[in-house]
Structures are given as C-alpha cells and as structure tokens.
Design a protein around this motif. Sequence first.
Motif, mmCIF file in Angstrom:
data_model
loop_
_atom_site.group_PDB
_atom_site.id
_atom_site.type_symbol
_atom_site.label_atom_id
_atom_site.label_comp_id
_atom_site.label_asym_id
_atom_site.label_seq_id
_atom_site.Cartn_x
_atom_site.Cartn_y
_atom_site.Cartn_z
ATOM 1 N N GLY A 48 0.819 -1.198 0.000
ATOM 2 C CA GLY A 48 0.000 0.000 0.000
ATOM 3 C C GLY A 48 0.850 1.243 0.000
ATOM 4 O O GLY A 48 2.057 1.189 0.278
ATOM 5 N N PRO A 49 0.246 2.401 -0.310
ATOM 6 C CA PRO A 49 1.009 3.648 -0.336
ATOM 7 C C PRO A 49 1.451 4.075 1.053
ATOM 8 O O PRO A 49 0.959 3.566 2.072
ATOM 9 C CB PRO A 49 0.016 4.652 -0.938
ATOM 10 N N SER A 50 2.364 5.010 1.103
ATOM 11 C CA SER A 50 2.828 5.556 2.378
ATOM 12 C C SER A 50 1.654 6.136 3.155
ATOM 13 O O SER A 50 0.814 6.841 2.598
ATOM 14 C CB SER A 50 3.873 6.649 2.112
ATOM 15 N N GLY A 51 1.587 5.814 4.446
ATOM 16 C CA GLY A 51 0.523 6.345 5.291
ATOM 17 C C GLY A 51 -0.782 5.605 5.228
ATOM 18 O O GLY A 51 -1.768 6.023 5.835
ATOM 19 N N SER A 52 -0.820 4.480 4.533
ATOM 20 C CA SER A 52 -2.088 3.772 4.333
ATOM 21 C C SER A 52 -2.481 2.881 5.496
ATOM 22 O O SER A 52 -3.578 2.332 5.511
ATOM 23 C CB SER A 52 -2.022 2.930 3.052
ATOM 24 N N GLY A 53 -1.602 2.711 6.478
ATOM 25 C CA GLY A 53 -1.933 1.884 7.630
ATOM 26 C C GLY A 53 -1.197 0.563 7.680
ATOM 27 O O GLY A 53 -1.534 -0.303 8.490
ATOM 28 N N LYS A 54 -0.173 0.395 6.846
ATOM 29 C CA LYS A 54 0.576 -0.867 6.845
ATOM 30 C C LYS A 54 1.208 -1.126 8.208
ATOM 31 O O LYS A 54 1.123 -2.226 8.749
ATOM 32 C CB LYS A 54 1.649 -0.850 5.748
ATOM 33 N N SER A 55 1.856 -0.106 8.754
ATOM 34 C CA SER A 55 2.518 -0.287 10.057
ATOM 35 C C SER A 55 1.509 -0.555 11.163
ATOM 36 O O SER A 55 1.794 -1.308 12.103
ATOM 37 C CB SER A 55 3.359 0.946 10.401
ATOM 38 N N HIS A 56 0.329 0.040 11.060
ATOM 39 C CA HIS A 56 -0.720 -0.216 12.049
ATOM 40 C C HIS A 56 -1.139 -1.681 11.984
ATOM 41 O O HIS A 56 -1.255 -2.354 13.023
ATOM 42 C CB HIS A 56 -1.910 0.704 11.783
ATOM 43 N N LEU A 57 -1.329 -2.197 10.772
ATOM 44 C CA LEU A 57 -1.692 -3.612 10.634
ATOM 45 C C LEU A 57 -0.575 -4.520 11.149
ATOM 46 O O LEU A 57 -0.846 -5.571 11.733
ATOM 47 C CB LEU A 57 -1.997 -3.943 9.170
ATOM 48 N N VAL A 58 0.668 -4.133 10.926
ATOM 49 C CA VAL A 58 1.791 -4.913 11.455
ATOM 50 C C VAL A 58 1.697 -4.997 12.974
ATOM 51 O O VAL A 58 1.885 -6.073 13.569
ATOM 52 C CB VAL A 58 3.138 -4.295 11.032
ATOM 53 N N GLN A 59 1.379 -3.885 13.624
ATOM 54 C CA GLN A 59 1.270 -3.890 15.082
ATOM 55 C C GLN A 59 0.075 -4.721 15.553
ATOM 56 O O GLN A 59 0.153 -5.397 16.586
ATOM 57 C CB GLN A 59 1.171 -2.460 15.609
ATOM 58 N N VAL A 60 -1.024 -4.674 14.808
ATOM 59 C CA VAL A 60 -2.177 -5.524 15.129
ATOM 60 C C VAL A 60 -1.765 -6.990 15.089
ATOM 61 O O VAL A 60 -2.073 -7.776 15.992
ATOM 62 C CB VAL A 60 -3.340 -5.258 14.140
ATOM 63 N N TRP A 61 -1.041 -7.360 14.016
ATOM 64 C CA TRP A 61 -0.604 -8.750 13.880
ATOM 65 C C TRP A 61 0.422 -9.127 14.949
ATOM 66 O O TRP A 61 0.381 -10.235 15.500
ATOM 67 C CB TRP A 61 -0.014 -8.988 12.498
ATOM 68 N N ALA A 62 1.352 -8.209 15.252
ATOM 69 C CA ALA A 62 2.361 -8.501 16.268
ATOM 70 C C ALA A 62 1.705 -8.768 17.615
ATOM 71 O O ALA A 62 2.144 -9.648 18.372
ATOM 72 C CB ALA A 62 3.351 -7.341 16.366
ATOM 73 N N MET A 64 -1.296 -10.042 17.990
ATOM 74 C CA MET A 64 -1.940 -11.347 17.875
ATOM 75 C C MET A 64 -0.946 -12.483 18.009
ATOM 76 O O MET A 64 -1.213 -13.503 18.647
ATOM 77 C CB MET A 64 -2.624 -11.485 16.496
ATOM 78 N N SER A 65 0.212 -12.326 17.377
ATOM 79 C CA SER A 65 1.124 -13.448 17.157
ATOM 80 C C SER A 65 2.348 -13.458 18.049
ATOM 81 O O SER A 65 3.071 -14.462 18.099
ATOM 82 C CB SER A 65 1.594 -13.422 15.693
#
Length: 221
Positions: A48-62, A64-65
């Motif tokens: 996704g583009p810069s600022g789209s929430g990729k890092s936020h999703l990474v933290q959500v997954w981190a 969880m896992s």
Amino acid sequence: MAEQLNFDLPVRAALGREDFFVSPANAMALGLVESWPNWSGGKLVISGPSGSGKSHLVQVWAHMSGAQVVAAADLTEANVPHLAKHPVAVEDVHRIAGVPDAQTALFHLHNLTLAEGNTLLLTGIGAPPQWGLDLPDLLSRMQGATVAVMEDPDDMLLMAVMAKQFGDRQLMPNPDTLSYLVKHMERSFADVARVVQELDSLSLSEKRPITKVLAKRVLEP
C-alpha cells in the motif's frame, strides 16, 4: 463552545486493533492479516502507499502473534537466527532496493523463519515485483507470497485516518472542519499527514483552535 487548547506534546500513535478503522479500502488486507496463522506458505505481504496503515496492521498482527518487528533496512545476517525463532514482520522491503547485504539477510530470514515453522509478514509500497529487489532467489520467494493490498482511500477512510492522526496529537477539530478538509485536500494518505502536521504547527504557533479558517490557509495553493 469550549475553546480547543493546543500544547506542544509528543505524538503517540494509537496502534491497537480497536484503533484501526475498517473501510472497503482496507477490509481485505485486515481479513488476510486476521486469518493468521493459516497463511498460504506461511507468509503474507501487505502492499500500500505511504501512510495507508501498513505499520498499524503490522502492530495488530504482532499483538496477535507475538511477532518481532524489524525494518528491512536494519536487517543483518547476524540477527537472522534470533528473529527466526518467532513470527517476524519486516517493514518497508522496498527500501532495500540496491542494498545487497540487506537483501541477502532477508533471503536467509525468509528461509530460516519458515524452516522453524514460524510465519513471516512483509510490507512495501507496491507489489513485490515493484520493490526493486535484484537478488533472484529473494525475488522469487517474494513473488510466491499472498499480497494483501491497501486500496486508495475513500472519504470515510480519509476522514477516519485524519481524525486518528489529530487524536494522536491530542487535537480534536470539529466534524465540519474534518469534512471540509477531506473535500478540498488531495486524496492521499501522504496529504493527510502533511495537512495534519501543518495545521498542528499553525494552531500551536498562533494559539488558535483548528477551524475552517486555518484549514483554508493550509490548503491554499
């Protein structure tokens, strides 16, 4: 109406699952992340583009896992064995285009993580073939991953992202001001970040609340 007071406070991003606003632009990516650990081949790419929430999703997954999170540019072969003992997320893989040592380290991390029975999440701008990787074995492994795409933002998502970024700065413009900004700004996550930062600075320097008057000044060409 109570006046909004502005203080020069540190920005603290809220990165929990409850802080992630779901819209048609990112629902598919969120669904794939939340399907862990049932990822095909044990890996997933978020694009996704810069600022789209990729890092936020990474933290959500981190959360969880229990995953380790590392920037691709910080990877070295020395830290591969430790990282591979857990699920691991590697952010901004596109930033190691033209960096042979980091690409080699990611290649070994990919292989060892999966060999250990763990899972691997990677992020980048664009799909893996657009990341500029020139290590053939690494590129082939990236191309074999399922890609969760963060789509261009709709109005609901733009407003939610803007409200969140203001909230991270402990600011709360009224809904009319947010609507005005979304209607008149460039429709991109990068421009959301620019507008929020400039309005925060202007509001602080002039000790004025964030209103349409300030918004017009920031958006004027």
